[in-house]
Design a protein around this motif. Structure first.
Motif, short mmCIF file in Angstrom:
data_model
loop_
_atom_site.label_atom_id
_atom_site.label_comp_id
_atom_site.label_asym_id
_atom_site.label_seq_id
_atom_site.Cartn_x
_atom_site.Cartn_y
_atom_site.Cartn_z
N ASP A 133 6.19 1.60 10.71
CA ASP A 133 5.83 2.39 9.54
C ASP A 133 5.11 1.52 8.51
N GLU A 134 3.93 1.95 8.11
CA GLU A 134 3.09 1.13 7.22
C GLU A 134 3.80 0.74 5.92
N VAL A 135 4.38 1.72 5.24
CA VAL A 135 4.99 1.42 3.93
C VAL A 135 6.15 0.45 4.07
N GLY A 158 0.81 -1.21 0.00
CA GLY A 158 0.00 0.00 0.00
C GLY A 158 0.85 1.26 0.00
N HIS A 159 0.30 2.33 -0.59
CA HIS A 159 0.96 3.64 -0.62
C HIS A 159 2.26 3.59 -1.44
N ALA A 160 3.21 4.46 -1.16
CA ALA A 160 4.39 4.53 -2.02
C ALA A 160 5.57 5.10 -1.25
N VAL A 209 -1.47 -5.01 0.39
CA VAL A 209 -1.12 -5.15 1.81
C VAL A 209 -0.96 -3.78 2.46
N HIS A 210 -1.72 -3.57 3.50
CA HIS A 210 -1.68 -2.31 4.26
C HIS A 210 -1.58 -2.59 5.75
N PHE A 211 -1.35 -1.51 6.49
CA PHE A 211 -1.48 -1.54 7.95
C PHE A 211 -2.43 -0.43 8.34
N ASN A 212 -3.20 -0.67 9.36
CA ASN A 212 -4.24 0.23 9.82
C ASN A 212 -3.71 1.24 10.83
ZN ZN Z 1 -2.85 2.02 4.11
#
Ligand code: ZN
Length: 233
Positions: free
Chosen positions: A24-26, A11-13, A80-83
């Motif tokens: 950190d999500e990314v 997810g994201h960039a 795939v992400h994190f909340n």
């Molecule tokens: Zn996300």
């Protein structure tokens, strides 16, 4: 699910960051995608993975991810992400988002499988009709929110069970089981007592005299002595 060809992306960039708190999500999404892709390869599946290293805006980011997914021949799209919500010590858990009702079952199974393998609370499947990834991709798709970056409990579980989580994601996608990880072999020793012979010791520990000779660098006569510690496994 029996999926042979999967596209999986983080997810994201690189320049359009996601949530960040205790982790950190990314960064974590990239790690998880890489590991899941490795396990899918191990399971004999075709897998294409994507991390967006160039987009500078959210719109470009979603477009780049969707474009990559739709450019591949595949059966399933996974993001795939994190909340994130707000800092807490309490558990929050894993959830899996879907758009089309036909993907609800897979989302439920995935959320439950990750929860069971890790101990993360199971928040279940959630229908989301406003997400660019789920809207834009043209194959069955799920978006996994592995856990919350701002829950201490979630992050501890995630860091402890990272490998289990990645394994079970790959297994749930493919419908196949990975080989059980072999534990590192533990060496075992026998202390020689009066009357012991190498062949008797080999029988006792279900091994061979050749192995005992080599592990312990015995001479050609298999000389051993009382009180000697012999490696037998
Ligand atoms: Zn996300």
């Amino acid at each position: 699910m029996m999926t042979n060809k999967t596209v999986i992306s983080s997810g994201h960039a690189k320049y359009v960051r996601g949530a960040s708190c205790y982790i950190d999500e990314v960064d974590e999404a990239r790690k998880a995608v890489d590991q899941v892709a490795e396990y899918l390869n191990e399971l004999g599946c075709t897998v294409y993975k994507f991390h967006d290293d160039t987009s500078k805006t959210q719109r470009d980011n979603i477009n780049a991810i969707v474009k990559y997914h739709n450019s591949k021949e595949r059966d399933l799209d996974v993001s795939v992400h994190f909340n994130a919500a707000s800092k807490t010590d309490n558990p929050r858990g894993v959830e899996v988002l879907y758009y089309s009702d036909s993907n609800k079952k897979l989302a439920e199974n995935m959320s439950q499988a990750i929860s069971k393998a890790s101990g993360l609370k199971n928040r279940g499947a959630k229908k989301r009709t406003g997400l660019g990834f789920l809207k834009g991709t043209s194959k069955p798709a799920i978006l996994i929110e592995i856990c919350f970056v701002d829950s201490v409990t979630d992050v501890n579980i995630y860091e402890d069970k990272f490998d289990e989580i990645c394994r079970v994601i790959a297994e749930t996608i493919s419908g196949k089981m990975l080989a059980v990880v072999k534990k590192a072999s533990t060496k075992k020793y026998h202390t020689v007592v009066k009357g012991d012979t190498v062949s008797a010791i080999a029988r006792e520990y279900d091994t061979t005299i050749a192995k005992i000779k080599s592990w312990n660098k015995l001479d050609s006569k298999y000389t051993i002595w009382i009180g000697q510690k012999l490696r037998v496994e």
